[in-house]
Design a protein around this motif. Structure first.
Motif, PDB file in Angstrom:
ATOM      1  N   GLU A 145      84.717  -2.052  36.910  1.00 51.44           N
ATOM      2  CA  GLU A 145      84.632  -3.311  36.172  1.00 51.44           C
ATOM      3  C   GLU A 145      83.222  -3.572  35.659  1.00 51.44           C
ATOM      4  O   GLU A 145      83.038  -4.363  34.723  1.00 51.44           O
ATOM      5  CB  GLU A 145      85.104  -4.472  37.047  1.00 51.44           C
ATOM      6  CG  GLU A 145      86.608  -4.473  37.291  1.00 51.44           C
ATOM      7  CD  GLU A 145      87.066  -5.590  38.205  1.00 51.44           C
ATOM      8  OE1 GLU A 145      86.171  -6.304  38.738  1.00 51.44           O
ATOM      9  OE2 GLU A 145      88.277  -5.755  38.381  1.00 51.44           O
ATOM     10  N   LYS A 146      82.249  -2.929  36.251  1.00 54.25           N
ATOM     11  CA  LYS A 146      80.868  -3.046  35.764  1.00 54.25           C
ATOM     12  C   LYS A 146      80.571  -2.064  34.629  1.00 54.25           C
ATOM     13  O   LYS A 146      79.443  -1.960  34.154  1.00 54.25           O
ATOM     14  CB  LYS A 146      79.881  -2.825  36.914  1.00 54.25           C
ATOM     15  CG  LYS A 146      79.922  -3.918  37.971  1.00 54.25           C
ATOM     16  CD  LYS A 146      78.886  -3.682  39.039  1.00 54.25           C
ATOM     17  CE  LYS A 146      78.946  -4.762  40.122  1.00 54.25           C
ATOM     18  NZ  LYS A 146      78.669  -6.107  39.594  1.00 54.25           N
ATOM     19  N   SER A 188      85.313  -2.410  41.636  1.00 57.02           N
ATOM     20  CA  SER A 188      84.157  -3.220  41.238  1.00 57.02           C
ATOM     21  C   SER A 188      83.194  -2.414  40.371  1.00 57.02           C
ATOM     22  O   SER A 188      82.638  -2.922  39.395  1.00 57.02           O
ATOM     23  CB  SER A 188      83.428  -3.753  42.479  1.00 57.02           C
ATOM     24  OG  SER A 188      84.261  -4.597  43.242  1.00 57.02           O
ATOM     25  N   TRP A 198      81.068  -7.547  47.059  1.00 57.58           N
ATOM     26  CA  TRP A 198      81.916  -7.563  45.868  1.00 57.58           C
ATOM     27  C   TRP A 198      82.679  -8.855  45.641  1.00 57.58           C
ATOM     28  O   TRP A 198      83.389  -8.976  44.641  1.00 57.58           O
ATOM     29  CB  TRP A 198      82.910  -6.394  45.935  1.00 57.58           C
ATOM     30  CG  TRP A 198      82.285  -5.067  46.190  1.00 57.58           C
ATOM     31  CD1 TRP A 198      82.484  -4.253  47.266  1.00 57.58           C
ATOM     32  CD2 TRP A 198      81.340  -4.374  45.364  1.00 57.58           C
ATOM     33  NE1 TRP A 198      81.734  -3.109  47.178  1.00 57.58           N
ATOM     34  CE2 TRP A 198      81.020  -3.150  46.010  1.00 57.58           C
ATOM     35  CE3 TRP A 198      80.734  -4.658  44.131  1.00 57.58           C
ATOM     36  CZ2 TRP A 198      80.129  -2.229  45.478  1.00 57.58           C
ATOM     37  CZ3 TRP A 198      79.845  -3.736  43.607  1.00 57.58           C
ATOM     38  CH2 TRP A 198      79.545  -2.543  44.268  1.00 57.58           C
ATOM     39  N   HIS A 229      91.629  -7.982  42.381  1.00 60.36           N
ATOM     40  CA  HIS A 229      91.410  -7.095  41.249  1.00 60.36           C
ATOM     41  C   HIS A 229      92.672  -6.277  40.993  1.00 60.36           C
ATOM     42  O   HIS A 229      93.363  -5.859  41.924  1.00 60.36           O
ATOM     43  CB  HIS A 229      90.255  -6.109  41.525  1.00 60.36           C
ATOM     44  CG  HIS A 229      88.953  -6.767  41.853  1.00 60.36           C
ATOM     45  ND1 HIS A 229      87.973  -7.011  40.915  1.00 60.36           N
ATOM     46  CD2 HIS A 229      88.469  -7.238  43.029  1.00 60.36           C
ATOM     47  CE1 HIS A 229      86.946  -7.586  41.494  1.00 60.36           C
ATOM     48  NE2 HIS A 229      87.218  -7.736  42.781  1.00 60.36           N
TER      49      HIS A 229
END
Length: 298
Positions: free
Chosen positions: A60-61, A57, A118, A123
């Motif tokens: 991905e940010k 997560s 999250w 993912h």
């Protein structure tokens, strides 16, 4: 099945051994906590999930790999310390079944916290390792499995060195051998337990990244904890060496059983064969290959 294909047998065996190393990673987290506190930490699978989900997560940010890894490691250390202080210390003298049920409930709390932070979407996790197999002597070997085995071996070597040659490691071994004697010589058990839980959290981080890269980061990832149970039965619940050997045995036997017994019994044998083998072994040697026998004084 035709003539026996020895190179193919070796290929299946090597693939099973490399998969077994992945099982050992999760089992080591169990062993670390069980040796020092006698707690069978069923929440280890949730820690694996939480680590993988947090890392993917963050990446991905837009955070760089190294930064995301450092922040995830910090989060796992804080989570492990919080668990030790809020759950283990208040229940330290309770019966084993109480401690087990507490860790079972804890696993659902951690999964719920991960979902709250999250989300629930699946993912993909790419560690940048090319999984194209390469050939050695006619045997195909997975590049990713070989990388995972190397990482696991490095972690085991680091843990062994830490517990053998550092002051904290010596304290850990003393507590594992005899808690009452450790208290008598002035060792601080809460500090040692916090260190062990933190180490188990970092082990969960490594396992989460490797398992997440292989299976995808999803909530079923926490069920990888179930694969560690037959490993612990074979190797022993209080032996790091046993976790490694047990993982190798389980990985190899389930792969070989799927390939060579599957056509006669039916598909899907890989999913349950390890538990049959563990149950049979439990009847013969309940403490595992390297587990310590319990001696009760009366």
């Amino acid at each position: 099945m035709g003539d026996f294909n020895f190179p193919f047998f070796i290929e299946v065996l090597v693939g099973g051994l490399l998969s077994g190393v992945m099982y050992s990673l999760v089992a080591i987290g169990f062993v670390l906590i069980y040796k020092t506190s006698g707690v069978l930490n069923f929440a280890q699978g949730s820690l694996v999930l939480f680590a993988a989900l947090t890392f993917v997560s963050l990446t991905e940010k837009g955070l760089p790999f190294v930064v995301a890894l450092a922040l995830t490691a910090l989060a796992m250390m804080l989570l492990a310390i919080a668990v030790e202080r809020t759950m283990l210390r208040p229940l330290v003298n309770k019966p084993p079944i109480t401690l087990f049920m507490a860790t079972l409930g804890l696993s659902y709390i951690i999964e719920g916290a991960a979902q709250l932070l999250w989300g629930t979407q699946v993912h993909g996790l790419d560690l940048g390792i090319d999984d194209t197999p390469f050939e050695v002597g006619g045997v195909l070997i997975s590049t990713f499995d070989l990388f995972a085995a190397a990482v696991a071996a490095a972690m085991v070597a680091a843990l062994s060195a830490f517990f053998r040659w550092t002051r904290v490691g010596l304290s850990f071994r003393a507590v594992a051998d005899d808690q009452i004697a450790a208290l008598a010589v002035g060792l601080r058990l809460p500090r040692i337990w916090a260190t062990v839980w933190t180490t188990a959290g970092l082990v969960a981080l490594v396992a989460g990244l490797l398992w997440g890269a292989r299976l995808g980061v999803q909530f079923s990832l926490s069920l990888v904890v179930l694969k560690a149970l037959p490993v612990l039965v074979l190797g022993g619940f209080d032996s790091i060496l046993g976790a490694i050997v047990g993982g190798l045995l389980i990985g190899a036997t389930e792969k070989l059983a799927e390939v060579y017994l599957g056509p006669f019994i039916g598909g899907g044998i890989e999913g349950w064969f390890a538990y049959v083998a563990a149950l049979a072994f439990l009847l013969v040697r309940p403490t595992g290959l390297f587990g310590q026998k319990l001696v009760e004084r009366v």
